[in-house]
Design an enzyme around this catalytic site. Structure first.
Site, PDB file in Angstrom:
ATOM      1  N   ARG A  46      33.884   8.530  37.993  1.00 41.42           N
ATOM      2  CA  ARG A  46      33.206   9.767  38.356  1.00 41.42           C
ATOM      3  C   ARG A  46      34.156  10.567  39.235  1.00 41.42           C
ATOM      4  NH1 ARG A  46      34.226   8.923  43.026  1.00 41.42           N
ATOM      5  NH2 ARG A  46      32.946  10.684  43.599  1.00 41.42           N
ATOM      6  N   GLY A  47      33.820  11.829  39.430  1.00 43.22           N
ATOM      7  CA  GLY A  47      34.743  12.748  40.067  1.00 43.22           C
ATOM      8  C   GLY A  47      35.449  13.544  38.978  1.00 43.22           C
ATOM      9  N   ASP A 237      32.899  20.138  41.085  1.00 45.02           N
ATOM     10  CA  ASP A 237      33.001  19.725  39.694  1.00 45.02           C
ATOM     11  C   ASP A 237      33.184  20.909  38.760  1.00 45.02           C
ATOM     12  OD1 ASP A 237      32.140  16.589  39.162  1.00 45.02           O
ATOM     13  OD2 ASP A 237      31.506  17.383  41.092  1.00 45.02           O
ATOM     14  N   LYS A 248      28.271  17.827  43.995  1.00 37.50           N
ATOM     15  CA  LYS A 248      27.260  16.792  44.118  1.00 37.50           C
ATOM     16  C   LYS A 248      26.017  17.325  44.835  1.00 37.50           C
ATOM     17  CE  LYS A 248      27.422  13.584  42.654  1.00 37.50           C
ATOM     18  NZ  LYS A 248      26.842  13.242  41.319  1.00 37.50           N
TER      19      LYS A 248
END
Length: 358
Positions: A46-47, A237, A248
């Site tokens: 993730r990221g 993101d 997030k």
């Protein structure tokens, strides 16, 4: 160790399984693009930058999986793999960016055979991963200019080496400031519901020996109002052309509270996450994940049986709450519509200089 990398001895892709940290470090193999897509969906990786690199290596795997003996058939197989990978998570723009970059290489008519295409895709995926490390370091030292001796920095989610190929974005700025000898302290939001702050950011800061305290997400406003925070650093993101930032869930609250309390709020954003095709953040698709992530912590239920929950994975912070945006091409300030576009162009020039050895 990199978060995402290619094992050249075994001809497979490897990724740290971030769901197991900080209690276990496991680095499984991935031999198919379908496995990579599932790993992205399940948040093994993730990221945004790490997802982009994973997707690029996934495309390299797709080329190796294909049984095509001619370039046209191989390109059709790669288009199918691209659709599958891009559907894994809709918000992070780096996913589609990495996939499309590999498709452009595959379409190069100077590649005469299917084996030439397969080789070229792995080379390009590796180049993308290496570039990520280099630009993160460049970005980190731009951002470190914002950090003063003795600062307390509030950080949300995880934006370190685990969110990228290596080093990190917002957390990379903190690493760079620490490396420069600045005495700093970090307040780490736990980041419900998947606890990326508590599990991942705390682990990375502990590995680096950087002083920090873990706080509940809903304690951040208290510390901001009390004057205990000098700077808020977050990731992104996807960043729209006007400077709206999708990050997030919980980031929007921090942006509003930072503005209210006069604390600078800086997303740290590689230009690959800037989507100039989206005029505002209202156009960014927001992923909603399984409600069980809210109703449970790990395997432990925390709410009455039979109830429902909502679980948006991201929110959008309007640009009016953003002090500036740190990129590998420098720190971008308003007006974002003009200056983000200029930063993207500067980043292209930086990359051209690196590729040409200038």
């Amino acid at each position: 160790m990199r978060t995402v990398y290619w094992d050249y001895d075994r001809d497979v892709m490897k990724m740290i399984d971030q769901r197991l940290l900080p209690f276990e470090v496991r680095v499984p193999d991935y031999a198919t693009y379908q496995e990579v897509a599932q790993a992205i969906r399940d948040m093994v990786v993730r990221g945004a930058p790490a997802i982009g690199a994973a997707a690029a290596f996934g495309m390299a795997l797709a080329a190796r999986q294909s049984r095509a003996t001619d370039r046209l058939t191989l390109l059709r197989d790669l288009e199918e793999a691209a659709r599958h990978l891009e559907a894994a998570r809709p918000t992070a723009v780096n996913l589609a960016w990495g996939v499309r970059r590999l498709l452009r290489v595959a379409a190069d008519e100077e590649l005469e055979s299917v084996d030439d295409v397969r080789d070229a895709l792995l080379v390009e995926a590796q180049r993308l991963a290496d570039e990520d490390v280099a630009l993160n370091r460049r970005m980190a030292y731009h951002g470190a200019e914002l950090v003063s001796e003795g600062d307390t920095i509030l950080h949300h989610c995880n934006t370190g080496a685990l969110a990228t190929v290596d080093w990190g974005t917002a957390l990379g700025v903190i690493f760079a400031a620490h490396e420069q000898g600045k005495r700093i302290h970090v307040l780490v939001d736990e980041t419900r519901p998947r606890l990326q702050g508590a599990r991942l950011t705390a682990w990375e800061l502990q590995q680096k020996g950087i002083p920090f305290d873990l706080i509940a997400d809903n304690a951040a406003g208290h510390f901001l109002r009390a004057g205990a925070v000098n700077l808020v650093l977050v990731g992104s993101d996807r960043t729209a052309a006007n400077g709206d930032v999708a990050n997030k869930i919980g980031t929007y609250m921090l942006g509003v509270l930072a503005k209210e309390n006069g604390v600078p709020f800086y997303p740290v954003v590689p230009t690959s996450t800037i989507d100039l095709n989206l005029a505002t953040g209202d156009l960014i698709p927001i992923e909603e994940r399984d409600m069980d992530e809210v109703l449970r912590v790990g395997d432990q239920p925390i709410a009455p049986a039979g109830i429902t929950a909502r679980n948006p994975a991201f929110d959008v912070t309007p640009h009016r709450y953003v002090t500036g945006i740190v990129t590998e091409a420098g720190i971008v300030y308003p007006p974002f519509e003009k200056n983000l576009r200029a930063a993207v162009e500067r980043a292209k020039q930086i990359q051209w200089s690196v590729d040409s050895g200038q």
